[in-house]
Each structure stands twice: as C-alpha cells, then as structure tokens.
Design an enzyme around this catalytic site. Structure first.
Site, PDB file in Angstrom:
ATOM      1  N   THR A   4      -6.751  -5.501   8.225  1.00  0.00           N
ATOM      2  CA  THR A   4      -7.806  -4.608   8.725  1.00  0.00           C
ATOM      3  C   THR A   4      -7.559  -4.156  10.167  1.00  0.00           C
ATOM      4  OG1 THR A   4     -10.151  -4.657   9.389  1.00  0.00           O
ATOM      5  CG2 THR A   4      -9.083  -6.766   9.251  1.00  0.00           C
ATOM      6  N   ASP A   5      -8.150  -3.019  10.517  1.00  0.00           N
ATOM      7  CA  ASP A   5      -8.061  -2.534  11.906  1.00  0.00           C
ATOM      8  C   ASP A   5      -8.774  -3.477  12.874  1.00  0.00           C
ATOM      9  OD1 ASP A   5     -10.712  -1.952  11.179  1.00  0.00           O
ATOM     10  OD2 ASP A   5     -10.613   0.181  11.688  1.00  0.00           O
ATOM     11  N   GLU A   6      -9.674  -4.332  12.333  1.00  0.00           N
ATOM     12  CA  GLU A   6     -10.436  -5.230  13.223  1.00  0.00           C
ATOM     13  C   GLU A   6      -9.537  -6.215  13.959  1.00  0.00           C
ATOM     14  OE1 GLU A   6     -14.175  -6.578  12.530  1.00  0.00           O
ATOM     15  OE2 GLU A   6     -14.776  -4.971  11.182  1.00  0.00           O
TER      16      GLU A   6
ATOM     17  N   TYR B  99     -14.690 -13.048  11.694  1.00  0.00           N
ATOM     18  CA  TYR B  99     -13.986 -12.418  10.560  1.00  0.00           C
ATOM     19  C   TYR B  99     -12.653 -11.852  11.027  1.00  0.00           C
ATOM     20  CZ  TYR B  99     -12.542  -8.500   7.602  1.00  0.00           C
ATOM     21  OH  TYR B  99     -11.790  -7.610   6.865  1.00  0.00           O
TER      22      TYR B  99
ATOM     23  N   LYS C 219      -8.737 -12.823   9.952  1.00  0.00           N
ATOM     24  CA  LYS C 219      -7.767 -11.883   9.368  1.00  0.00           C
ATOM     25  C   LYS C 219      -6.508 -11.788  10.243  1.00  0.00           C
ATOM     26  CE  LYS C 219      -8.249  -9.563   6.152  1.00  0.00           C
ATOM     27  NZ  LYS C 219      -7.950  -9.796   4.705  1.00  0.00           N
TER      28      LYS C 219
HETATM   29  P1  NAD Z   1     -15.279  -7.695  -0.924  1.00  0.00           P
HETATM   30  O1  NAD Z   1     -16.071  -8.674  -0.143  1.00  0.00           O
HETATM   31  O2  NAD Z   1     -15.984  -6.591  -1.629  1.00  0.00           O
HETATM   32  O3  NAD Z   1     -14.397  -8.463  -2.018  1.00  0.00           O
HETATM   33  C1  NAD Z   1     -13.747  -9.669  -1.749  1.00  0.00           C
HETATM   34  C2  NAD Z   1     -13.403 -10.333  -3.077  1.00  0.00           C
HETATM   35  O4  NAD Z   1     -12.718 -11.568  -2.793  1.00  0.00           O
HETATM   36  C3  NAD Z   1     -14.637 -10.706  -3.926  1.00  0.00           C
HETATM   37  O5  NAD Z   1     -14.452 -10.313  -5.249  1.00  0.00           O
HETATM   38  C4  NAD Z   1     -14.726 -12.217  -3.800  1.00  0.00           C
HETATM   39  O6  NAD Z   1     -15.283 -12.839  -4.949  1.00  0.00           O
HETATM   40  C5  NAD Z   1     -13.256 -12.591  -3.626  1.00  0.00           C
HETATM   41  N1  NAD Z   1     -13.106 -13.877  -2.928  1.00  0.00           N
HETATM   42  C6  NAD Z   1     -13.714 -14.283  -1.804  1.00  0.00           C
HETATM   43  N2  NAD Z   1     -13.361 -15.538  -1.501  1.00  0.00           N
HETATM   44  C7  NAD Z   1     -12.458 -15.928  -2.441  1.00  0.00           C
HETATM   45  C8  NAD Z   1     -11.721 -17.098  -2.662  1.00  0.00           C
HETATM   46  N3  NAD Z   1     -11.841 -18.166  -1.862  1.00  0.00           N
HETATM   47  N4  NAD Z   1     -10.887 -17.150  -3.716  1.00  0.00           N
HETATM   48  C9  NAD Z   1     -10.755 -16.092  -4.551  1.00  0.00           C
HETATM   49  N5  NAD Z   1     -11.447 -14.946  -4.413  1.00  0.00           N
HETATM   50  C10 NAD Z   1     -12.300 -14.865  -3.356  1.00  0.00           C
HETATM   51  O7  NAD Z   1     -14.189  -7.135   0.075  1.00  0.00           O
HETATM   52  P2  NAD Z   1     -13.364  -5.762   0.083  1.00  0.00           P
HETATM   53  O8  NAD Z   1     -14.078  -4.791   0.942  1.00  0.00           O
HETATM   54  O9  NAD Z   1     -13.007  -5.397  -1.307  1.00  0.00           O
HETATM   55  O10 NAD Z   1     -12.075  -6.226   0.884  1.00  0.00           O
HETATM   56  C11 NAD Z   1     -10.874  -6.580   0.227  1.00  0.00           C
HETATM   57  C12 NAD Z   1      -9.823  -6.891   1.279  1.00  0.00           C
HETATM   58  O11 NAD Z   1      -9.614  -5.750   2.087  1.00  0.00           O
HETATM   59  C13 NAD Z   1     -10.216  -8.021   2.231  1.00  0.00           C
HETATM   60  O12 NAD Z   1      -9.071  -8.800   2.480  1.00  0.00           O
HETATM   61  C14 NAD Z   1     -10.648  -7.299   3.494  1.00  0.00           C
HETATM   62  O13 NAD Z   1     -10.439  -8.090   4.630  1.00  0.00           O
HETATM   63  C15 NAD Z   1      -9.742  -6.096   3.458  1.00  0.00           C
HETATM   64  N6  NAD Z   1     -10.243  -4.899   4.152  1.00  0.00           N
HETATM   65  C16 NAD Z   1     -11.438  -4.344   3.779  1.00  0.00           C
HETATM   66  C17 NAD Z   1     -11.865  -3.180   4.403  1.00  0.00           C
HETATM   67  C18 NAD Z   1     -13.165  -2.512   4.035  1.00  0.00           C
HETATM   68  O14 NAD Z   1     -13.574  -1.606   4.745  1.00  0.00           O
HETATM   69  N7  NAD Z   1     -13.825  -2.891   2.957  1.00  0.00           N
HETATM   70  C19 NAD Z   1     -11.068  -2.580   5.405  1.00  0.00           C
HETATM   71  C20 NAD Z   1      -9.855  -3.196   5.762  1.00  0.00           C
HETATM   72  C21 NAD Z   1      -9.453  -4.352   5.111  1.00  0.00           C
HETATM   73  O1  DAU Z   2     -12.936  -1.740   9.826  1.00  0.00           O
HETATM   74  C1  DAU Z   2     -12.593  -2.466   8.684  1.00  0.00           C
HETATM   75  C2  DAU Z   2     -13.694  -3.429   8.339  1.00  0.00           C
HETATM   76  O2  DAU Z   2     -14.791  -2.642   7.888  1.00  0.00           O
HETATM   77  C3  DAU Z   2     -13.291  -4.442   7.266  1.00  0.00           C
HETATM   78  O3  DAU Z   2     -12.237  -5.225   7.717  1.00  0.00           O
HETATM   79  C4  DAU Z   2     -14.491  -5.315   6.883  1.00  0.00           C
HETATM   80  O4  DAU Z   2     -14.154  -6.202   5.832  1.00  0.00           O
HETATM   81  C5  DAU Z   2     -15.622  -4.417   6.426  1.00  0.00           C
HETATM   82  O5  DAU Z   2     -16.785  -5.189   6.163  1.00  0.00           O
HETATM   83  C6  DAU Z   2     -15.935  -3.382   7.500  1.00  0.00           C
HETATM   84  O6  DAU Z   2     -16.488  -4.065   8.661  1.00  0.00           O
HETATM   85  P1  DAU Z   2     -17.650  -3.399   9.515  1.00  0.00           P
HETATM   86  O7  DAU Z   2     -18.297  -4.413  10.357  1.00  0.00           O
HETATM   87  O8  DAU Z   2     -17.129  -2.162  10.206  1.00  0.00           O
HETATM   88  O9  DAU Z   2     -18.618  -2.911   8.329  1.00  0.00           O
HETATM   89  P2  DAU Z   2     -20.205  -2.834   8.246  1.00  0.00           P
HETATM   90  O10 DAU Z   2     -20.511  -1.956   7.092  1.00  0.00           O
HETATM   91  O11 DAU Z   2     -20.824  -4.180   8.273  1.00  0.00           O
HETATM   92  O12 DAU Z   2     -20.632  -2.115   9.582  1.00  0.00           O
HETATM   93  C7  DAU Z   2     -20.138  -0.829   9.930  1.00  0.00           C
HETATM   94  C8  DAU Z   2     -20.747  -0.433  11.265  1.00  0.00           C
HETATM   95  O13 DAU Z   2     -22.150  -0.207  11.090  1.00  0.00           O
HETATM   96  C9  DAU Z   2     -20.647  -1.513  12.335  1.00  0.00           C
HETATM   97  O14 DAU Z   2     -20.411  -0.896  13.586  1.00  0.00           O
HETATM   98  C10 DAU Z   2     -22.010  -2.191  12.323  1.00  0.00           C
HETATM   99  C11 DAU Z   2     -22.943  -1.072  11.907  1.00  0.00           C
HETATM  100  N1  DAU Z   2     -24.120  -1.456  11.089  1.00  0.00           N
HETATM  101  C12 DAU Z   2     -23.911  -2.223   9.994  1.00  0.00           C
HETATM  102  C13 DAU Z   2     -24.979  -2.593   9.199  1.00  0.00           C
HETATM  103  C14 DAU Z   2     -24.762  -3.455   7.964  1.00  0.00           C
HETATM  104  C15 DAU Z   2     -25.388  -1.007  11.436  1.00  0.00           C
HETATM  105  O15 DAU Z   2     -25.572  -0.291  12.453  1.00  0.00           O
HETATM  106  N2  DAU Z   2     -26.444  -1.353  10.640  1.00  0.00           N
HETATM  107  C16 DAU Z   2     -26.290  -2.146   9.542  1.00  0.00           C
HETATM  108  O16 DAU Z   2     -27.310  -2.451   8.866  1.00  0.00           O
END
Ligand code: NAD
Ligand code: DAU
Length: 337
Positions: free
Chosen positions: A125-127, A150, A154
């Site tokens: 992730t970019d985080e 988090y 990562k």
């Molecule tokens: P998500 O939370 O929707 O899905 C995560 C999945 O992992 C779930 O199905 C959960 O059951 C499974 N899981 C969690 N713990 C586990 C464990 N111990 N063993 C096996 N399975 C387990 O997340 P997502 O948004 O689909 O993210 C997927 C990947 O992409 C993650 O690694 C996340 O860090 C990365 N990522 C997500 C984003 C985003 O914006 N969603 C951006 C950048 C990177």
């Molecule tokens: O940037 C990549 C990341 O994006 C992934 O690595 C993470 O797994 C994914 O959860 C996501 O993280 P964020 O923290 O960016 O996502 P979230 O949707 O929780 O929040 C997005 C932005 O919105 C953040 O700046 C916090 C803000 N926010 C979030 C929630 C849930 C609000 O202002 N109000 C809210 O209720």
C-alpha cells in the site's frame, strides 16, 4: 499454472477473482481466507461453479495447514492479499494486524521458499511511505515512514518480503497501490460507508476538516496492474500503482452526495483520526513505462458504477452488520454507523 490467492474473500480478492477466473481458464486459482468479519465466502460462491477455482478456509498464520496445502497442490505463484486492512481498527487494537500482516506474511514467505514458488506477489500500500508534502510525489526508492499501526505492519511485511528475495532469492514482487474503491468493499471504509449513510439520510462523518488527500483508484484498474505484475513483474522489484490525482476527503464526499442527489447538509465534521496522514502521493512511472499499464476509469465514472452497485446490492451491505461487527462498532465507534 496454479496460484494460491490469500485473502480471496475480501474486497480486492473478490474483485480480482471475478475478473480473472472467467478470463484465465488456464490458471487454477486456489483461494485461501480466514473469513474474518471482512471476508465473505458468499462473494465467491457464484464463481465456485468454474473448474479453475477452489476455496479453503484457513489462517495465514496456520503453518501446518498451509504446508499441507502446498505439499499437495504444487503452486507456481502466490498472491498475498490477506491482511487486516482498516486503519481506524489498527489504532484501537493492533494485535491482529501484527499477527496477520507481519507474522502471517513471514510464514507464507517461508513456505513459499521451501516449495520453490516461482513468483510471490505481495499486495502492499501507499501508506508505507507515510505522508507526503505537496507537491512531491514518491517513487519506489523513497524511504518508508509509515505512521499508523496498519501502515507499519504493511511496511514491515514489505521489508520481510525483500529479505526473502535478498537472502534466499525467492522471486518476490511488491505492488503498492493507492486507495481502492468499487463493489464488495466492506462498510467500514469511507466510500461504502458514505454511500450507505447517505442512502439512509444519516449524516456523513468527515474526519477533521476533510482536507486530507488520498489518491483513489477503481479496483479494476488495480486488478489489471496486479495481473501485469503477476506475469511480468521483476523479482525483487517494487511497483507503485496510483492515478496521480489526489482528492481531499471533503471534495470526495461532495461528489458522492451530488451523484446520490443528496444535500450537503448531511456532512458533519467529526473528531479527527489519530495521527491522520495529511496526504499520500506516489508516481507510477515505473509500471507505466515498463509494462504500459495506466488507470482507465475516471473517478466520476467509477463512483457512479460503485453507487449503482451498492444500491442494487443493499442486502450485501446489510450482511456487513454481523453480530461480531455490531459489537465492535458499538464498543468503539458510538453512533458513527
Ligand atoms: P479486506 O479487508 O476487504 O480483505 C482482507 C481479506 O483477508 C478478508 O477476506 C479477510 O477474511 C482475509 N484475512 C484477514 N486476516 C486473515 C488471516 N489471518 N488469514 C487469512 N485470511 C485473512 O481488504 P482489501 O481491501 O481487499 O485489501 C487486500 C490487500 O490489499 C491487503 O493486503 C491490503 O493491505 C492491500 N491494499 C488495499 C488497498 C485498499 O484500498 N483496499 C490499497 C492498497 C493495498
Ligand atoms: O491508501 C491505501 C489504503 O486505503 C489501504 O492500504 C487500506 O487498507 C485501506 O483501508 C485504505 O485506507 P484509508 O485509511 O485511506 O481508508 P478509509 O476508507 O478508512 O479512509 C479514507 C479517508 O477518509 C481517510 O483519510 C480517513 C477518512 N474517513 C474515513 C472514514 C471511515 C473519514 O473522513 N470518515 C470516515 O468515516
């Protein structure tokens, strides 16, 4: 070709499989997921009628189960989507983030190394870069300065991945994408939460003053990047995947309200996230130049189809509110949901 897909039943895993299973009949997708509150097997059930997919429930830290599966299946590649992913949750309690995201990844790396996997794709992730001052954008050589638990978990996983490449030549490729949106994203995340709440005329919580900037990518654009990297990504390399377009949270919420035809009076500024990173910004020149990838779905188009999906799948949204999740939000979030 046989690939292990961990975290298959989550947001990106589900979208990846829905995209790839029907298109790549010569690949066998072995899905593995613990089915935490964020993973839902019913997402994958319609796909399981295909001959090239199978599902097993299991934990990333279950070394014995994973070893037994690897011994039987002869995988060529691994894509590690599995993780605890919600930043707010990691700020409340980060134990499980450490266990799954760090220890789980290390266990998977070790087994992959033992079984001579030909490609290990780590979904990062970019985080991991932490906040970036305007107008800078970071490339893959930038230092890691993750802020929240988090992001730290990562970043740790990324470094362990690289250590398996450097120490044992395990062909690891890391992809770091910006914030994904689209169908099947769990309700705790900003975009689905805002859509759900606006649909119900409930106020939309915006953390702080809403000026935090994120890059938003439609999940399908990220999936195309993941598929390119699965095929062509070079061992030991990192690839950023982003749009190059930042948007503040408040502007995004205004777009959502406009597309949903709801008033801006629903916006409510609430207590800020602890240690809320101000801005993430990457450049993706490497994947663009080397593999000709580029994002294709613009934000307004992507938001429209995402809103449409949630409106047509209200039952899916309701399915997020399990007893476990209700208890968690009751204890930790007050009335935010
Ligand atoms: P998500 O939370 O929707 O899905 C995560 C999945 O992992 C779930 O199905 C959960 O059951 C499974 N899981 C969690 N713990 C586990 C464990 N111990 N063993 C096996 N399975 C387990 O997340 P997502 O948004 O689909 O993210 C997927 C990947 O992409 C993650 O690694 C996340 O860090 C990365 N990522 C997500 C984003 C985003 O914006 N969603 C951006 C950048 C990177
Ligand atoms: O940037 C990549 C990341 O994006 C992934 O690595 C993470 O797994 C994914 O959860 C996501 O993280 P964020 O923290 O960016 O996502 P979230 O949707 O929780 O929040 C997005 C932005 O919105 C953040 O700046 C916090 C803000 N926010 C979030 C929630 C849930 C609000 O202002 N109000 C809210 O209720």
């Amino acid at each position: 070709m046989k690939i292990l897909i961990t975290g298959a039943a989550g947001f990106i895993g589900t979208n990846f499989l829905k995209y790839a299973v029907p298109r790549y009949k010569d690949i066998f997708f072995y899905c593995y997921d613990k089915l935490t509150y964020a993973g839902r097997l019913s997402n994958l059930v319609p796909l399981l009628v295909n001959d090239n997919i199978k599902f097993t429930k299991g934990d990333l830290t279950d070394c014995d189960l994973l070893t037994a599966i690897f011994s039987k299946e002869n995988f060529d590649a691994v894509i590690n989507f599995a993780a605890e992913t919600h930043v707010d949750k990691s700020l409340i309690c980060c134990d499980q983030f450490i266990k799954t995201n760090i220890l789980g990844t290390q266990i998977l790396l070790q087994i992959s190394n033992d079984f001579n996997i030909k490609k290990f794709l780590q979904i990062s992730t970019d985080e991991v870069y932490g906040p970036v001052d305007y107008p800078h954008r970071l490339n893959e050589a930038a230092c890691l300065k993750p802020s929240n638990p988090y992001a730290i978990s990562k970043a740790s996983a990324d470094l362990i991945c690289l250590s398996y490449f450097r120490s044992y030549n395990l062909p690891v490729v890391i992809t770091r994408s910006c914030n994904n949106y689209g169908p099947y994203q769990f309700i705790e995340k900003q975009i689905p939460l805002m859509i759900y709440r606006a649909m119900n005329n409930k106020y939309l919580p915006v953390y702080g003053n809403g000026s935090n900037i994120r890059e938003r990518i439609h999940v399908e654009d990220n999936i195309r990047a993941i598929l390119v990297l699965l095929e062509k990504g070079k061992a030991g390399e990192i690839y950023n995947v982003s749009t190059g377009i930042g948007i503040s949270n408040i502007d995004l919420v205004r777009i959502l309200l406009k597309r949903l035809n709801k008033p801006e009076s629903l916006i409510r500024f609430v207590k800020d996230r602890i240690n809320h990173d101000k801005r993430y910004a990457m450049n993706s020149n490497k994947i663009k130049k080397e593999f000709n990838w580029k994002p294709e779905i613009d934000l307004e188009e992507g938001i429209d189809t995402t809103i449409e999906w949630y409106m047509n799948n209200y039952e899916w949204i309701k399915g997020c509110f399990t007893e476990e999740f209700n208890l968690f939000i009751e204890t930790n979030y007050g009335e935010l949901f």
